[in-house]
Design a protein around this motif. Structure first.
Motif, PDB file in Angstrom:
ATOM      1  N   VAL A 169      -5.872  77.363  70.346  1.00 52.46           N
ATOM      2  CA  VAL A 169      -7.147  76.653  70.362  1.00 52.46           C
ATOM      3  C   VAL A 169      -6.925  75.256  70.940  1.00 52.46           C
ATOM      4  CG1 VAL A 169      -6.909  75.803  67.964  1.00 52.46           C
ATOM      5  CG2 VAL A 169      -9.168  76.000  68.978  1.00 52.46           C
ATOM      6  N   SER A 170      -7.903  74.799  71.711  1.00 50.94           N
ATOM      7  CA  SER A 170      -7.870  73.435  72.248  1.00 50.94           C
ATOM      8  C   SER A 170      -8.794  72.563  71.424  1.00 50.94           C
ATOM      9  CB  SER A 170      -8.377  73.437  73.692  1.00 50.94           C
ATOM     10  OG  SER A 170      -7.439  74.054  74.513  1.00 50.94           O
ATOM     11  N   THR A 171      -8.317  71.368  71.113  1.00 53.42           N
ATOM     12  CA  THR A 171      -9.133  70.460  70.317  1.00 53.42           C
ATOM     13  C   THR A 171      -8.757  69.027  70.680  1.00 53.42           C
ATOM     14  OG1 THR A 171      -9.852  69.964  68.050  1.00 53.42           O
ATOM     15  CG2 THR A 171      -7.531  70.539  68.319  1.00 53.42           C
ATOM     16  N   LYS A 178      -8.332  68.427  62.273  1.00 56.98           N
ATOM     17  CA  LYS A 178      -7.472  68.569  61.077  1.00 56.98           C
ATOM     18  C   LYS A 178      -7.685  69.910  60.367  1.00 56.98           C
ATOM     19  CE  LYS A 178      -6.772  63.688  60.316  1.00 56.98           C
ATOM     20  NZ  LYS A 178      -7.427  62.491  59.813  1.00 56.98           N
ATOM     21  N   PHE A 179      -8.800  70.569  60.700  1.00 59.54           N
ATOM     22  CA  PHE A 179      -8.996  71.919  60.156  1.00 59.54           C
ATOM     23  C   PHE A 179      -7.771  72.782  60.478  1.00 59.54           C
ATOM     24  CE2 PHE A 179      -9.868  76.360  60.906  1.00 59.54           C
ATOM     25  CZ  PHE A 179     -10.590  76.751  59.791  1.00 59.54           C
ATOM     26  N   PRO A 181      -4.326  72.300  61.278  1.00 60.28           N
ATOM     27  CA  PRO A 181      -3.113  72.276  60.436  1.00 60.28           C
ATOM     28  C   PRO A 181      -3.408  72.696  58.998  1.00 60.28           C
ATOM     29  CG  PRO A 181      -3.714  70.043  61.178  1.00 60.28           C
ATOM     30  CD  PRO A 181      -4.584  71.010  61.925  1.00 60.28           C
ATOM     31  N   ALA A 182      -4.614  72.376  58.496  1.00 59.26           N
ATOM     32  CA  ALA A 182      -4.937  72.784  57.114  1.00 59.26           C
ATOM     33  C   ALA A 182      -4.946  74.306  57.013  1.00 59.26           C
ATOM     34  CB  ALA A 182      -6.302  72.212  56.696  1.00 59.26           C
ATOM     35  N   TYR A 183      -5.329  74.978  58.102  1.00 54.85           N
ATOM     36  CA  TYR A 183      -5.411  76.444  58.073  1.00 54.85           C
ATOM     37  C   TYR A 183      -4.040  77.093  58.279  1.00 54.85           C
ATOM     38  CZ  TYR A 183      -7.202  81.146  58.878  1.00 54.85           C
ATOM     39  OH  TYR A 183      -7.462  82.490  58.785  1.00 54.85           O
ATOM     40  N   GLY A 184      -3.128  76.372  58.991  1.00 58.11           N
ATOM     41  CA  GLY A 184      -1.800  76.964  59.254  1.00 58.11           C
ATOM     42  C   GLY A 184      -1.408  76.961  60.722  1.00 58.11           C
ATOM     43  N   PHE A 185      -2.264  76.376  61.588  1.00 55.06           N
ATOM     44  CA  PHE A 185      -1.908  76.257  63.008  1.00 55.06           C
ATOM     45  C   PHE A 185      -0.847  75.161  63.170  1.00 55.06           C
ATOM     46  CE2 PHE A 185      -5.924  78.387  63.338  1.00 55.06           C
ATOM     47  CZ  PHE A 185      -6.016  78.957  64.597  1.00 55.06           C
ATOM     48  N   LYS A 186      -0.051  75.294  64.260  1.00 56.97           N
ATOM     49  CA  LYS A 186       0.955  74.265  64.593  1.00 56.97           C
ATOM     50  C   LYS A 186       0.599  73.671  65.951  1.00 56.97           C
ATOM     51  CE  LYS A 186       4.154  75.377  61.315  1.00 56.97           C
ATOM     52  NZ  LYS A 186       3.144  75.587  60.281  1.00 56.97           N
TER      53      LYS A 186
END
Ligand SMILES: CC(C)(COP(=O)(O)OP(=O)(O)OC[C@H]1O[C@@H](n2cnc3c(N)ncnc32)[C@H](O)[C@@H]1OP(=O)(O)O)[C@@H](O)C(=O)NCCC(=O)NCCS
Length: 226
Positions: A169-171, A178-179, A181-186
């Motif tokens: 995902v691009s952000t 911050k959603f 990293p809270a979900y588990g993305f790196k």
């Protein structure tokens, strides 16, 4: 507790409400093209993203669509080509000939965004089969109640079923990044982002690409998923 349903997007049926969610999610970074152009411009953006994607979901609460995740999980080449053709041969000329009745500021901003977002494409590490979250937003009145997490669960479950190992995902720092990293993305890519120089003069923004390993992604948390 709020009743909610996560279900696949039905583009024709959901376009108006999905457009409203899109406006609610991204008005702060797109306001010139939302306030100083015909609404058809952003509706067409939503349509194109939904056409490129083949795994898109909506969250319904209080009888309406309040969240959207437009995602692609190894989309068939034909579908990808149709979405990209609509962008290049439909949206592009309509914007160029100003069929969206953009103000001069809106036109400049759109140009700035298109150029400014390009590192999200050329810095994107190649990955095939490709799984991408293209547009992700929850209406501001419904945030912080777990709908974003449920939409992500539903999308990643489809990615998992297709045997794809990774989703990206691009952000950027002006969005609710911050959603992830809270979900588990790196985070896998960071770069200076020049897309908002007109609307945020003098402010330094960074673009990010995040990835999640599907084998370690959280399994659906429950809730009513149709
Ligand atoms: C990103 C977005 C879709 C999240 O939707 P949401 O329904 O509020 O998210 P949830 O309530 O499911 O939150 C899930 C987790 O992410 C965390 N989170 C969500 N938004 C956050 C934020 N802005 N800052 C820090 N953490 C955040 C929550 O704390 C929660 O963590 P937990 O489950 O460990 O408690 C929503 O904030 C949004 O639409 N933002 C505007 C558009 C946008 O920025 N989209 C994403 C960037 S492309």
């Amino acid at each position: 507790m709020m009743e909610s349903i996560i279900r696949p997007l039905k583009l024709d049926h959901d376009l108006d409400e999905s457009h409203q969610v899109f406006v609610s999610g991204f008005h702060h970074v797109f306001y010139p093209i939302m306030d100083e152009a015909k609404p058809a411009l952003c509706r067409d953006m939503v349509k194109i993203c939904a056409r490129i994607g083949n795994r898109s979901f909506v969250a319904e609460a209080e009888g309406r669509v309040v969240g959207i995740l437009l995602g692609a999980a190894a989309p068939p080449w034909k579908k990808l080509r149709a979405g990209l053709s609509e962008a290049v041969f439909g949206f592009g000329p309509r914007a160029f000939w100003n069929r969206y009745q953009m103000s001069a500021f809106a036109k400049k901003h759109l140009r700035r965004v298109l150029i400014g977002y390009s590192p999200h494409v050329y810095k994107h590490p190649p990955s095939w089969p490709w799984a991408e979250i293209i547009v992700f937003a929850v209406h501001r009145d419904f945030r912080g109640r777990g709908l974003g997490r449920k939409l992500m669960d539903a999308f990643l479950d489809e990615v998992r079923k297709k045997g794809i190992k990774k989703a990206t995902v691009s952000t950027d720092t002006e969005l609710d990044w911050k959603f992830y990293p809270a979900y588990g993305f790196k985070r896998i890519v960071t770069f200076p982002l020049k897309a908002y120089t007109l609307i945020l003069p003098g402010k330094y923004a960074e673009g990010y690409i995040y990835a999640i390993d599907i084998s370690t992604a959280p399994k659906p948390t429950g809730g009513q998923i149709l």
